[in-house]
Design an enzyme around this catalytic site. Sequence first.
Site, PDB file in Angstrom:
ATOM      1  CG  HIS A   1      -2.123   0.829   1.127  1.00 40.48           C
ATOM      2  ND1 HIS A   1      -2.266   1.790   0.178  1.00 40.48           N
ATOM      3  CD2 HIS A   1      -3.234   0.922   1.910  1.00 40.48           C
ATOM      4  CE1 HIS A   1      -3.400   2.438   0.365  1.00 40.48           C
ATOM      5  NE2 HIS A   1      -4.012   1.933   1.412  1.00 40.48           N
TER       6      HIS A   1
ATOM      7  CG  HIS B   1      -3.690   1.700 -10.285  1.00 42.07           C
ATOM      8  ND1 HIS B   1      -5.003   1.353 -10.087  1.00 42.07           N
ATOM      9  CD2 HIS B   1      -3.235   2.159  -9.093  1.00 42.07           C
ATOM     10  CE1 HIS B   1      -5.335   1.609  -8.825  1.00 42.07           C
ATOM     11  NE2 HIS B   1      -4.275   2.093  -8.205  1.00 42.07           N
TER      12      HIS B   1
ATOM     13  CG  ASP C   1       2.818   3.523  -5.610  1.00 42.35           C
ATOM     14  OD1 ASP C   1       2.578   4.284  -4.658  1.00 42.35           O
ATOM     15  OD2 ASP C   1       2.102   2.556  -5.900  1.00 42.35           O
TER      16      ASP C   1
END
Lengths: 376, 376
Positions: free
Chosen positions: A241, A279, A320
């Site tokens: 996460h 994603h 990220d």
Amino acid sequence: MNWLTAEEALARLGTKPQTLYANVSRGRITARPDPDDPRKSLYRQDDVERLANRPQGRRPARTVAAESIAWGEPVLETSIATVADGRLLYRGQDAVTLAETATLGAVARLLWGSATEVDFAGRARARSPGMTAAYQAVAELAATDMPAAGRNRAVLLADAARTVSFLAGALAAPGTMPAHHRLAQQWGRPEAADPLRRALVLLAEHELNASTFAARVTASTGAPLSAAVLAGLAALSGPLHGTASQSMAGLVEAARRQGATLAIGAHLRQGNALPCFGHKLYPDGDVRAGALMAAFTLPPVFAELAEAGERLSGEKPNIDFALAALVGAYDLPADAPLQIFALARSVGWLAHALEQIETGTLIRPRARYVGTEPTR
Amino acid sequence: MNWLTAEEALARLGTKPQTLYANVSRGRITARPDPDDPRKSLYRQDDVERLANRPQGRRPARTVAAESIAWGEPVLETSIATVADGRLLYRGQDAVTLAETATLGAVARLLWGSATEVDFAGRARARSPGMTAAYQAVAELAATDMPAAGRNRAVLLADAARTVSFLAGALAAPGTMPAHHRLAQQWGRPEAADPLRRALVLLAEHELNASTFAARVTASTGAPLSAAVLAGLAALSGPLHGTASQSMAGLVEAARRQGATLAIGAHLRQGNALPCFGHKLYPDGDVRAGALMAAFTLPPVFAELAEAGERLSGEKPNIDFALAALVGAYDLPADAPLQIFALARSVGWLAHALEQIETGTLIRPRARYVGTEPTR
């Protein structure tokens, strides 16, 4: 692996385009950009066939319930945010557009439905700013704050702002400036203020991910709003996460030594998934990554990694990756992505906590016992 | 309100007894003890009719998913504990039987599946022991511990014991004695040690309640075990959960002034549910309450409240009542129930965190967006 166009997939499935996209966003069908036309997607044939061959009619309740905690049927309703057609929407407004000018405070006002401006100013200076101080500050609030249940919206909004303000005080320089300036000042990088502002806006909310769900479960017990944020922080600390962007460090090192193409090739040949690319909710690429990376010059190693990663894996860099690149571009602390994530997402956790409190219901799932039979 | 016998309910529903009990434990049918034969239950006619008249066949997936977070179909499998036929079972062993002699450490060994003894000894003394210190101690661990993902069971078991040990150190007197002696010493009530031991055993685990689910969601991200406990602590702070027994204070005060029957009558006539009586999972009474209250003499006001409450509401005192009575009997701190609950349940949270890590899956539900349509 064979890939189908949207037309082929729809013909095989016999569904509407929305159903195809829903299956992609739930992770039932893997999609990737069409190399011949990056505005289009291709769909993995195996996934399409599996769904097409599924028995017709309703699925058993036990299957639906088990899938509900893994990208399955929605478990609750929300008016806060959604990802639709590759766009991230905050109360219907495009987060990428908001990121051009908005502050985190303005996004909080929008997501919390506050009639007045939201302010995270604070004069406290943490003795040693960072994640440990953040945990401590929010834990102290959670242990002493009033329960949220039974109190009205105005006092809850004040609690919410105070919680973010404590978090900001634990991570950033004190002051009345917007949070992005305080982070930039804390890290001695005033020139990073605008990219930090964008990052805070783009990371403020992302529907029911694990940390938001933990916050919402906590709020459902009537706990203080700060306790919901504490649960969110706890869940954010997992490698799956909030710390995902730190998982790229090895790849960046390898790319510096041997070049991005060799580094990524070696990584993929070991059978590892490529961290920080792709994603589930954005088959055509994580819009947040593009919006953030447009705000600063990518360091060469990240530019090469982005190009080689997309070429070799078919996936685009995600948020990220963008955060890791931001750290590289401004030489920020290694855990800056987690700190930015925590401060930004606390706004989303609080929006969900407020929404959950209004439902007045306790989140209490059940487990199926499959263990040792009782002794008599 | 009309009530049916089991035979009448089964005839109306056309199901097996197990299905009837499952509907009771999921809260779909309210049950209460039969006044003529307390070993039997009666079932609310309205609930039975509603279920009997439900359309046959499988329910829509969206209904099943929405119900899955509110006592619906199980969302995951567990081998740790269950409530079956009115008994609470830890790995198949009756918790009430265990409570006669076991310590919290022994229950941890059982629930964690540890081959060796589990020890929570610690020499640290919190500056100001209590819930705030507990939050701080666990927050400090969570901010600095290693992620759980990718580490083996032996080191995770050591992490688990260390987390409980930190929690015990924040709440109880330091030392190598079992936790119940340390709590009794901290509170200056050595004579309360045995009831405290029972309470710790009986509260160690209770399937997927909100705090355990928050811990499990957190663990699913690969977060440190201490972060899972921190999320559990956060959820426990809600009035619908860990602080339920403190909600009885007003009733106890009123009973002291005017007697239990008048106090409870007035409370029920205001349309309020009676706090600390009844439990969805135990239609015939919360077995934990009986097991705990057997270990000490009920103060007169609690004995009267238990009798009057059951007579007037049809529900028996639950574990929150028993904890409030324990506080009354030994003049423990007002938040002792929460402290006992937190220390005991940390063992269950860790058992679930360990089980979740073994599944290797992220808990990531989805929400249905029902808010403002996107602006273009």
